[in-house]
Design a protein around this motif. Sequence first.
Motif, PDB file in Angstrom:
ATOM      1  N   GLU A   1       0.850  -1.200   0.000  1.00  0.00           N
ATOM      2  CA  GLU A   1       0.000   0.000   0.000  1.00  0.00           C
ATOM      3  C   GLU A   1       0.879   1.242   0.000  1.00  0.00           C
ATOM      4  OE1 GLU A   1      -2.783   2.109  -0.722  1.00  0.00           O
ATOM      5  OE2 GLU A   1      -3.582   0.134  -0.096  1.00  0.00           O
TER       6      GLU A   1
ATOM      7  N   ASP B   1      -0.624   4.488  -0.258  1.00  0.00           N
ATOM      8  CA  ASP B   1      -1.370   5.593   0.315  1.00  0.00           C
ATOM      9  C   ASP B   1      -1.173   5.602   1.833  1.00  0.00           C
ATOM     10  OD1 ASP B   1      -3.489   7.750  -0.073  1.00  0.00           O
ATOM     11  OD2 ASP B   1      -4.392   6.442   1.468  1.00  0.00           O
TER      12      ASP B   1
ATOM     13  N   ARG C   1      -4.382   4.765   3.984  1.00  0.00           N
ATOM     14  CA  ARG C   1      -4.686   3.341   3.966  1.00  0.00           C
ATOM     15  C   ARG C   1      -3.618   2.534   4.717  1.00  0.00           C
ATOM     16  NH1 ARG C   1      -6.780   2.207  -2.243  1.00  0.00           N
ATOM     17  NH2 ARG C   1      -8.676   3.530  -2.126  1.00  0.00           N
TER      18      ARG C   1
END
Length: 463
Positions: free
Chosen positions: A269, A271, A274
């Motif tokens: 991930e 981001d 997130r």
Amino acid sequence: MKTRDPSLFTRLAVTIALVLAVGAAGLTSLAWYSARTAADEAYDRLLVGAVLQIAEALTVQNGEVTVDLPISAFEMLALSDRDRIFYRLTGPKGELLTGYPDLPVPASGGERRDRPVVSDGVFRDVPVRIASVGRSFAGADVQGWAQVVVAQTREARFSLARDLTLNATGLVLIMSGIAFGGVIFALRYSLKPLTRIETALTLRDPQDLTPLSLETPREIRALVGSINHFMSRLGERMELMQRFIADAAHQIRTPLTALSGQVDLLAHEADAIRQRRHLERVQARTKQLGRLANQLLSHAMVVHRKESVPFERIDLAKVARLALRNTLPVSLNPDIVTSFEAPPGPLLIHGDRVSLREAISNILDNAVQHGAVARLGIVLSRQGTSARLEVHDDGPGIPRSQWALVTQRFAKDPSGRRSGGLGLAIASEVAATHQGQLSFLERDEKGFIVALSFPLADPEEDP
């Protein structure tokens, strides 16, 4: 080097053989003594008969004591060709009539002189048996006691005693051999039930822990009962171990899989928001996994201590205070207010302090995880002959419909969802082990209550 222990059969056989050997030796000694006594009695009768015959042959002629030795007297003694005969005849004045002048005279011991006296002696370095008798003369020419002494060597007596002893010893050995053979047969026959037990255990499947069902004598039933009791306990232990392994494999696999998935998502991930969300989930899964592992280990320890640790007199208030201090710093929300109430003086019960601490800690942890919002407390009290511990929290509590389920290991409600873990199951098991009870009270102004009750210890018993 480790030596091999002798078998039970060998021990019994050797012990009985030693007993028979000692008995045979004792009987042989007794046979030798009896044979010597019998030989002496038989030959003493011949010796006394000869002495009496010679004494009867004493006569007075021309004012003097004379004797015509009877041949029959010596013929009686001559039945034994191994022995030698010695004799001595003295008149009333002590004069030697005939025979060996140095032949010793046995002491009469104060008895009448006309009664034969028999005793052992030594003549010319040879053991002899000596008999003597006196004969009284009260005539005008001769007055007083004449004495007849006859001695016989002991070769024939010894030979007879030896023959009798050998015959008796032969009989003793034959009977001992027959008895030992009978004992060996009886031992083989009597030990057959042990052999059947050994065969049954050897041929049994290692996973088969069912009780033995064998026809055995009354004396071995206790052994079979002990084996069955041991296998029953072993089966319970194996069942607990298998249950622990199954619980660990089943319950830990899912959190581990979820944790692995969250870590993979976190690694890929990009981001930041997130990533933070995945990290929070990883933390939650890690906390859940740690709590589950602790509960599994706690349950295994409680089960182990249930049968291996003896109970002692303990103060339930001290155990509860220690459980509160050890549990809450780990999982307590700083906004939750805690309290502890206990009666003055110790609250003594019989139990295992470690298992009780684990039970109380699991109830507190369960209250923190699923109940307490702003208030959590422990209240201890005496109720008749029982000690009662209550854990209060201001949470929503457990619905009455699930009270029976939450004390079971990883139980699920009718909808299929899991209703609890191991915390309250551990507490319920510890309560049952201590002859106590785990109970619930519906939520009121005090909140929801989980209670433990235990019998109080006898106050007059020594601490």
